[in-house]
Design an enzyme around this catalytic site. Structure first.
Site, PDB file in Angstrom:
ATOM      1  N   ASN A 164       0.879  -1.150  -0.040  1.00 60.95           N
ATOM      2  CA  ASN A 164       0.051  -0.033   0.070  1.00 60.95           C
ATOM      3  C   ASN A 164       0.627   1.112  -0.042  1.00 60.95           C
ATOM      4  O   ASN A 164       2.166   1.041  -0.369  1.00 60.95           O
ATOM      5  CB  ASN A 164      -1.070  -0.051   1.203  1.00 60.95           C
ATOM      6  CG  ASN A 164      -2.296   0.560   0.819  1.00 60.95           C
ATOM      7  OD1 ASN A 164      -2.440   1.616   0.199  1.00 60.95           O
ATOM      8  ND2 ASN A 164      -3.256  -0.201   0.736  1.00 60.95           N
ATOM      9  N   ARG A 165       0.187   2.580   0.486  1.00 51.79           N
ATOM     10  CA  ARG A 165       1.004   3.611   0.177  1.00 51.79           C
ATOM     11  C   ARG A 165       1.516   4.273   1.503  1.00 51.79           C
ATOM     12  O   ARG A 165       1.033   4.091   2.388  1.00 51.79           O
ATOM     13  CB  ARG A 165       0.000   4.650  -0.561  1.00 51.79           C
ATOM     14  CG  ARG A 165      -0.492   4.189  -1.936  1.00 51.79           C
ATOM     15  CD  ARG A 165      -1.591   5.108  -2.403  1.00 51.79           C
ATOM     16  NE  ARG A 165      -1.841   4.811  -3.840  1.00 51.79           N
ATOM     17  CZ  ARG A 165      -2.830   3.778  -4.037  1.00 51.79           C
ATOM     18  NH1 ARG A 165      -3.625   3.128  -3.482  1.00 51.79           N
ATOM     19  NH2 ARG A 165      -2.824   3.494  -5.525  1.00 51.79           N
ATOM     20  N   HIS A 190       3.724  -0.415  -2.561  1.00 54.24           N
ATOM     21  CA  HIS A 190       3.801  -1.972  -2.738  1.00 54.24           C
ATOM     22  C   HIS A 190       4.928  -2.064  -2.471  1.00 54.24           C
ATOM     23  O   HIS A 190       5.508  -3.045  -3.322  1.00 54.24           O
ATOM     24  CB  HIS A 190       3.066  -2.314  -4.007  1.00 54.24           C
ATOM     25  CG  HIS A 190       1.467  -2.299  -3.737  1.00 54.24           C
ATOM     26  ND1 HIS A 190       0.968  -2.366  -2.563  1.00 54.24           N
ATOM     27  CD2 HIS A 190       0.635  -2.078  -4.762  1.00 54.24           C
ATOM     28  CE1 HIS A 190      -0.534  -2.153  -2.857  1.00 54.24           C
ATOM     29  NE2 HIS A 190      -0.509  -2.155  -4.017  1.00 54.24           N
ATOM     30  N   HIS A 224      -1.687  -9.775  -3.120  1.00 53.71           N
ATOM     31  CA  HIS A 224      -2.556  -8.641  -4.134  1.00 53.71           C
ATOM     32  C   HIS A 224      -3.344  -9.609  -4.954  1.00 53.71           C
ATOM     33  O   HIS A 224      -3.327  -9.055  -6.152  1.00 53.71           O
ATOM     34  CB  HIS A 224      -1.652  -7.742  -4.552  1.00 53.71           C
ATOM     35  CG  HIS A 224      -2.088  -6.479  -5.061  1.00 53.71           C
ATOM     36  ND1 HIS A 224      -3.133  -6.527  -5.918  1.00 53.71           N
ATOM     37  CD2 HIS A 224      -1.911  -5.243  -4.543  1.00 53.71           C
ATOM     38  CE1 HIS A 224      -3.357  -5.087  -5.911  1.00 53.71           C
ATOM     39  NE2 HIS A 224      -2.768  -4.451  -5.266  1.00 53.71           N
ATOM     40  N   SER A 225      -4.093 -10.539  -4.899  1.00 53.86           N
ATOM     41  CA  SER A 225      -5.010 -11.448  -5.671  1.00 53.86           C
ATOM     42  C   SER A 225      -5.971 -10.591  -5.996  1.00 53.86           C
ATOM     43  O   SER A 225      -6.764  -9.859  -5.013  1.00 53.86           O
ATOM     44  CB  SER A 225      -5.256 -12.811  -5.222  1.00 53.86           C
ATOM     45  OG  SER A 225      -4.181 -13.668  -5.139  1.00 53.86           O
ATOM     46  N   TYR A 226      -6.363 -10.551  -7.181  1.00 47.59           N
ATOM     47  CA  TYR A 226      -7.825  -9.794  -7.711  1.00 47.59           C
ATOM     48  C   TYR A 226      -8.795 -11.107  -7.779  1.00 47.59           C
ATOM     49  O   TYR A 226      -8.616 -11.900  -8.709  1.00 47.59           O
ATOM     50  CB  TYR A 226      -7.508  -9.086  -9.019  1.00 47.59           C
ATOM     51  CG  TYR A 226      -7.002  -8.048  -9.225  1.00 47.59           C
ATOM     52  CD1 TYR A 226      -7.592  -6.597  -9.119  1.00 47.59           C
ATOM     53  CD2 TYR A 226      -5.408  -7.919  -8.996  1.00 47.59           C
ATOM     54  CE1 TYR A 226      -6.864  -5.448  -8.950  1.00 47.59           C
ATOM     55  CE2 TYR A 226      -4.957  -6.708  -9.063  1.00 47.59           C
ATOM     56  CZ  TYR A 226      -5.362  -5.411  -8.929  1.00 47.59           C
ATOM     57  OH  TYR A 226      -4.886  -4.374  -9.075  1.00 47.59           O
ATOM     58  N   ASP A 274     -11.261   2.022  -3.454  1.00 50.03           N
ATOM     59  CA  ASP A 274      -9.817   1.798  -3.244  1.00 50.03           C
ATOM     60  C   ASP A 274      -9.407   2.298  -1.618  1.00 50.03           C
ATOM     61  O   ASP A 274      -8.685   3.330  -1.687  1.00 50.03           O
ATOM     62  CB  ASP A 274      -8.871   2.336  -4.360  1.00 50.03           C
ATOM     63  CG  ASP A 274      -7.292   1.797  -4.246  1.00 50.03           C
ATOM     64  OD1 ASP A 274      -7.106   1.002  -3.469  1.00 50.03           O
ATOM     65  OD2 ASP A 274      -6.585   2.452  -4.947  1.00 50.03           O
ATOM     66  N   GLN A 317      -7.577  -3.651   2.533  1.00 48.89           N
ATOM     67  CA  GLN A 317      -7.631  -2.601   1.327  1.00 48.89           C
ATOM     68  C   GLN A 317      -8.528  -3.759   0.233  1.00 48.89           C
ATOM     69  O   GLN A 317      -8.376  -4.545  -0.432  1.00 48.89           O
ATOM     70  CB  GLN A 317      -6.331  -2.441   0.719  1.00 48.89           C
ATOM     71  CG  GLN A 317      -6.480  -1.467  -0.493  1.00 48.89           C
ATOM     72  CD  GLN A 317      -6.385  -0.146   0.248  1.00 48.89           C
ATOM     73  OE1 GLN A 317      -6.357   0.024   1.251  1.00 48.89           O
ATOM     74  NE2 GLN A 317      -6.555   1.253  -0.616  1.00 48.89           N
ATOM     75  N   GLU A 320      -6.869  -7.181   0.401  1.00 50.45           N
ATOM     76  CA  GLU A 320      -5.427  -7.100   0.896  1.00 50.45           C
ATOM     77  C   GLU A 320      -5.481  -6.956   2.173  1.00 50.45           C
ATOM     78  O   GLU A 320      -5.679  -5.717   2.990  1.00 50.45           O
ATOM     79  CB  GLU A 320      -4.797  -5.976   0.248  1.00 50.45           C
ATOM     80  CG  GLU A 320      -4.746  -6.019  -1.334  1.00 50.45           C
ATOM     81  CD  GLU A 320      -4.236  -4.509  -1.989  1.00 50.45           C
ATOM     82  OE1 GLU A 320      -3.193  -4.446  -1.669  1.00 50.45           O
ATOM     83  OE2 GLU A 320      -5.170  -4.268  -2.512  1.00 50.45           O
TER      84      GLU A 320
END
Length: 344
Positions: free
Chosen positions: A77-78, A103, A174-176, A237, A279, A307
């Site tokens: 993340n940020r 990330h 980080h799977s979608y 997000d 997330q 996440e």
């Protein structure tokens, strides 16, 4: 069991391994980014579909920056400005999203070729090291990621790390996900175990506030369509603050994170974790035309992330759960994915 071919990364051959059995839950994992590339789950009629977005081979992952299925870190993340203060010393990280750090930076854990440490029919363990100063982070970090399927066909992911100097760690998967296996996820149903979330500014950095979800588009306390109410055209997000306490679950101490359902197929997934946040991202920035595994393009809103994590920008927000790791401590982040058919 042995690795099957998956392509090359910087001239190095990387493989992939399939865990599980045909007709049941199956997971495919590659050492490139310690990454989940496929997750096959049966519907209520027993028909399996791959419910994670990805590419057919290593070259597809090298060519994109979407973090599909990857282990992200050292801090996922940020982080605002790509900087924070640790023990009175300013730490400057790689800035790879404007002035932000995202990330783990341009050469984060998602770009590493991890070492295969152990492999069986239902489990794989991958290891790697991040040297002192890697992407600006202090301390040498030794990491391990283990994927396994238990006797009930639950998928588990355990991320662990140890350091030789004080540092910060927030590793995520980080799977979608797409519970139908294809198409838009906006008509799929989601429930989150969270009564609060962390609002963000225009740069997607948390403002520091922890706000109640009640009466807002962020309220997923009851199962509802993902696209029924959106905060903007860009979807979600954001970080949700998981409410429930850690409780005994399948031999571990976990808290409920999420329930995701595709009503048409009956695929249903519960996510449990050790972490305090999640997330939820609906993939607005997935570039149209990215090649998927089946040749269909990966487009915006065709997958969502869950996440589980420490909150974004925690190193700059002392009111958030700490991401600090000391020598002698072990970072351990556990996720469990439980699959049961939804009522028809």
């Amino acid at each position: 069991m042995t690795m099957e071919p998956f392509g090359q990364v910087d001239g190095v051959e990387v493989g992939a391994v399939v865990l599980g059995r045909a007709g049941g839950v199956q997971a495919r994992v590659t050492p490139y980014g310690a990454r989940l590339t496929e997750l096959w789950v049966p519907d209520r009629a027993g028909v399996c579909a791959d419910i994670v977005l990805g590419h057919a081979d290593a070259a597809g992952y090298v060519a994109t920056k979407a973090y599909l299925g990857a282990t992200c870190g050292r801090y996922a993340n940020r982080i605002a400005g790509g900087s924070f203060v640790l023990d009175g010393r300013a730490v400057q990280l790689d800035q790879n999203e404007g002035a932000k750090h995202l990330h783990g930076g341009r050469a984060g854990f998602d770009r590493m070729i991890w070492e295969l440490a152990d492999l069986s029919d239902r489990a794989v363990t991958l290891t790697a090291e991040s040297p002192d100063g890697d992407m600006g982070y202090p301390g040498r970090l030794s990491m391990q990621v283990r994927y396994w399927l238990d006797d009930a066909d639950r998928l588990w992911i355990a991320m662990e790390a140890q350091t030789d100097a004080p540092t910060v760690v927030n590793m995520v998967n980080h799977s979608y996900f797409n519970m139908a296996g294809s198409g838009s996820v906006m008509g799929q149903d989601l429930r989150l175990g969270a009564t609060h979330y962390t609002p963000v500014d225009a740069d997607l950095i948390p403002t520091g506030e922890v706000r109640a979800v009640a009466g807002t588009a962020f309220d997923f306390n009851a199962l509802r369509k993902i696209g029924a109410k959106l905060p903007s055209d860009m979807g979600f997000d954001h970080n949700w603050c998981l409410t429930g306490p850690l409780e005994p679950k399948w031999g571990e101490a976990l808290r409920f994170c999420a329930e995701a359902v595709d009503a048409e197929s009956g695929r249903r997934m519960e996510v449990w974790t050790t972490e305090p946040g999640v997330q939820f991202y609906t993939g607005a920035f997935l570039a149209g035309g990215l090649p998927g595994k089946d040749g269909a393009p990966i487009a915006p809103f065709t997958g969502f992330t869950l996440e589980t994590q420490r909150f974004p920008d925690s190193p700059n927000r002392p009111q958030f759960p700490s991401a600090r790791l000391e020598p002698g401590q072990r970072y351990r982040h556990l996720m469990a994915f439980d699959f049961t058919p939804a009522a028809g």
